[in-house]
Design a protein around this motif. Structure first.
Motif, PDB file in Angstrom:
ATOM      1  N   ILE A 357       0.860  -1.188   0.000  1.00  0.00           N
ATOM      2  CA  ILE A 357       0.000   0.000   0.000  1.00  0.00           C
ATOM      3  C   ILE A 357       0.893   1.235   0.000  1.00  0.00           C
ATOM      4  N   THR A 358       0.570   2.168  -0.875  1.00  0.00           N
ATOM      5  CA  THR A 358       1.267   3.452  -0.952  1.00  0.00           C
ATOM      6  C   THR A 358       0.288   4.558  -0.598  1.00  0.00           C
ATOM      7  N   MET A 359       0.638   5.363   0.413  1.00  0.00           N
ATOM      8  CA  MET A 359      -0.195   6.497   0.825  1.00  0.00           C
ATOM      9  C   MET A 359       0.414   7.773   0.243  1.00  0.00           C
ATOM     10  N   VAL A 360      -0.403   8.585  -0.411  1.00  0.00           N
ATOM     11  CA  VAL A 360       0.072   9.813  -1.067  1.00  0.00           C
ATOM     12  C   VAL A 360      -0.764  10.998  -0.576  1.00  0.00           C
ATOM     13  N   LEU A 361      -0.069  12.079  -0.200  1.00  0.00           N
ATOM     14  CA  LEU A 361      -0.758  13.303   0.231  1.00  0.00           C
ATOM     15  C   LEU A 361      -1.457  13.926  -0.979  1.00  0.00           C
ATOM     16  N   GLU A 362      -2.783  14.048  -0.897  1.00  0.00           N
ATOM     17  CA  GLU A 362      -3.568  14.484  -2.046  1.00  0.00           C
ATOM     18  C   GLU A 362      -4.076  15.915  -1.905  1.00  0.00           C
ATOM     19  N   GLU A 363      -4.328  16.355  -0.679  1.00  0.00           N
ATOM     20  CA  GLU A 363      -4.899  17.704  -0.506  1.00  0.00           C
ATOM     21  C   GLU A 363      -4.623  18.217   0.896  1.00  0.00           C
ATOM     22  N   LYS A 364      -4.399  19.542   0.997  1.00  0.00           N
ATOM     23  CA  LYS A 364      -4.306  20.237   2.276  1.00  0.00           C
ATOM     24  C   LYS A 364      -5.315  21.373   2.280  1.00  0.00           C
ATOM     25  N   SER A 365      -5.949  21.581   3.427  1.00  0.00           N
ATOM     26  CA  SER A 365      -6.883  22.704   3.550  1.00  0.00           C
ATOM     27  C   SER A 365      -6.926  23.123   5.010  1.00  0.00           C
ATOM     28  N   ASP A 366      -7.671  24.169   5.276  1.00  0.00           N
ATOM     29  CA  ASP A 366      -7.813  24.617   6.654  1.00  0.00           C
ATOM     30  C   ASP A 366      -8.504  23.568   7.520  1.00  0.00           C
ATOM     31  N   ALA A 367      -9.263  22.704   6.874  1.00  0.00           N
ATOM     32  CA  ALA A 367      -9.992  21.678   7.638  1.00  0.00           C
ATOM     33  C   ALA A 367      -9.111  20.479   7.968  1.00  0.00           C
TER      34      ALA A 367
END
Length: 572
Positions: A357-367
């Motif tokens: 399994i490969t985990m990839v950072l897809e999005e950052k937001s204030d939430a």
């Protein structure tokens, strides 16, 4: 008359002393007999002769008591004392003791008997039996799911070294931390081939439907012929080597060790997509495409999905007359914070299925952050190694909010195992949650999965409620049955038939079968046997009393004899 009575009573006293001696001697003889219950003897007066009746009081005289002479003693009763003996540990898994009023149930030639002797052994057929008689221990069996079937008594069978089980994985718990301070994934790898044509004159670009046998280089050299074996080996994904796979040019697979076949360029493009584990479900534009006769392999986002395929990684007929069909060039590398982990799950036959399994950072937001996982397995029986993708949501404290599509699907066609097999990924289990906090590195791992490889029954234990639990070499524990106990309204009413076994009588009551620890039956103690409840000190006292009584009665007889002789002398 008086001397005769005295002689008769003393003779009965001698008999009583003999009975007492016999019972005490038998108790002492069985002091080391497993679960032996000591016998107790009681006596009662035999006949009482009234020489003078009593009288009631009057106005002028008081009452008088009757004058009676006893005419001997007789046996009142001999009954067993069924108090529990002390459990003695043996360390033998087949041994059991009862701390209570119940009895084990055994069967011999179709007849049922009852015993407190739990010094059982296994015979060559793995039946639990009494060692001296071979009587089989009766209990509750199990069904195919290892659930105990109460109410059906069968001989207990414990096939140590023979019974094997495996456990299909249904759930995997993952734990660790994902580096929320990393970069968001924005692109995947791009690897391109040289331009290909559908004619030897190199005037028409190849299209997905072009036959593989009609593909040409710019110099007019054909790329493939029917029966060619195209090998993909040595390529890497995220730095890890991809398993070698082979493709045969043609309508069907005819060679050993080949994974896929096809006749068109689209078939070959699908092969590269599947064998490299490129996930086209994820919304990052990954896949294998063709434009202007150039085949482009676009990987998924994330450094952990970065593809490396060099010219020598794709070979035709390697080992015979090898050739390199493609001139490959990498025009773009993947980016994006990634974390990889590998683990093994098991199918219904216990076959190990290595999974990554490969985990990839897809999005950052204030939430918070969103991560996407990509799952692959070469154990999937079709060519496509992609077995799932989904997302994880974290709040701005780095705590997981939930996961979407967190399930892996394995194709196990042709293996004999259950197919398809679904495995749930648990990222927020109570015993280990994934977080997404700022860190120097990502580190996730599997901490628990509920499957197991093939295991053999190695040992078993018996719990207080009679449950027999088997221990397998793969660390699984499963029910093998349950030992019930029989209860009787009047234990001393049972008939001792020898061999430490009893059968019911008209005064014992019928057996009532219950589970241990219920109804006063007592608890079962594993790896122990019940000792005899004989008190040697008390039995020696009984021997002394019997000897004293015998001597005293003998003295009465000798004295009576002397008096009779004296009487006869007086007459003469």
């Amino acid at each position: 008359m008086g001397l005769g009575t005295s002689l008769y009573t003393s003779l009965s006293g001698l008999t009583a002393s003999t009975h007492m001696l016999s019972v005490a001697g038998n108790n002492i003889a069985n002091v080391n007999t497993t679960a032996y219950k000591r016998s107790q003897i009681t006596f009662e007066t035999q006949i009482s002769q009234t020489l003078k009746s009593g009288s009631s009081p009057t106005d002028i005289l008081g009452g008088t008591n009757p004058a009676q002479v006893g005419l001997g003693v007789r046996l009142g009763s001999i009954q067993k004392n069924f108090e529990s003996g002390t459990p003695q540990p043996t360390g033998v898994s087949t041994n059991m003791a009862i701390d209570g009023n119940g009895f084990f149930i055994v069967e011999n030639n179709g007849s049922r008997f009852f015993t407190r002797d739990g010094s059982f052994v296994l015979d060559r057929n793995f039946n639990l039996v009494m060692p001296s008689s071979g009587s089989r221990v009766m209990g509750y069996p199990i069904d195919d799911e290892f659930n105990v079937i109460e109410g059906v008594l069968q001989p207990l069978n414990i096939p140590i070294g023979i019974m094997t089980i495996s456990e299909q994985t249904n759930n995997v718990n993952l734990s660790g931390n994902l580096n929320a301070g990393g970069d968001i994934g924005t692109r995947g790898s791009i690897i391109e081939t040289q331009q290909m044509f559908s004619d030897a004159a190199a005037t028409t670009d190849a299209v997905p439907g072009t036959a593989l046998t009609s593909l040409f280089r710019a110099d007019g050299t054909p790329l493939f012929a029917t029966g060619d074996i195209i090998s993909l080996e040595g390529a890497t994904k995220g730095g890890a080597q991809v398993t070698t796979m082979k493709f045969e040019v043609g309508g069907a697979i005819t060679a050993d060790g080949v994974d896929d076949s096809g006749t068109t360029l689209q078939d070959l493009m699908d092969f590269f997509q599947h064998s490299m584990g490129v996930d086209t479900v994820a919304p990052d534009g990954a896949g294998v495409s063709l434009s202007g006769g150039v085949m482009t392999i676009t990987g998924n986002y994330g450094e952990g999905n970065d593809l490396e395929i060099e010219d020598g990684n794709v070979v035709v007929n390697k080992g015979a007359s090898p050739s390199i069909p493609f001139a490959l060039s990498k025009t773009q590398s993947a980016d994006g914070e990634s974390s990889k982990t590998s683990f093994v799950v098991y199918d219904s036959l216990g076959n190990p299925l290595k999974t990554s399994i490969t985990m990839v950072l897809e999005e950052k937001s204030d939430a918070g952050t969103r991560w996407r996982f990509y799952a692959n397995s070469n154990e999937d029986t079709d060519v496509d190694t992609v077995i799932g993708t989904g997302t994880l949501l974290f709040d701005n404290q780095g705590q997981i909010l939930g996961a979407n599509d967190a399930q892996l699907i394995f194709n196990r066609d042709g293996t004999g195992a259950e197919t398809p097999q679904a495995v749930n990924l648990l990222f927020d289990a109570p015993n280990g949650q994934i977080t997404a906090l700022q860190d120097d590195r990502d580190q996730i791992s599997m901490i628990l999965q509920d499957g197991s490889a093939l295991g053999t029954l190695e040992d078993f234990t018996v719990s207080q409620d009679g449950s027999i639990t088997g221990s397998f070499s793969n660390s699984l524990l499963r029910n093998l049955g349950r030992v019930p106990l029989a209860m009787f309204a009047n234990n001393p009413g049972l008939v001792d038939v020898g061999g430490n076994t009893y059968r019911p009588s008209t005064n014992s009551g019928i057996p009532v079968i219950v589970s241990p620890t219920t109804g006063g039956s007592g608890k079962v103690i594993g790896r122990a046997v019940e000792a005899s409840n004989v008190d040697v000190a008390e039995e020696f006292l009984n021997l002394i009393n019997a000897n004293t009584g015998f001597s005293a009665n003998s003295r009465v007889i000798s004295t009576t004899n002397q008096m009779i002789q004296e009487l006869l002398s007086t007459v003469r």
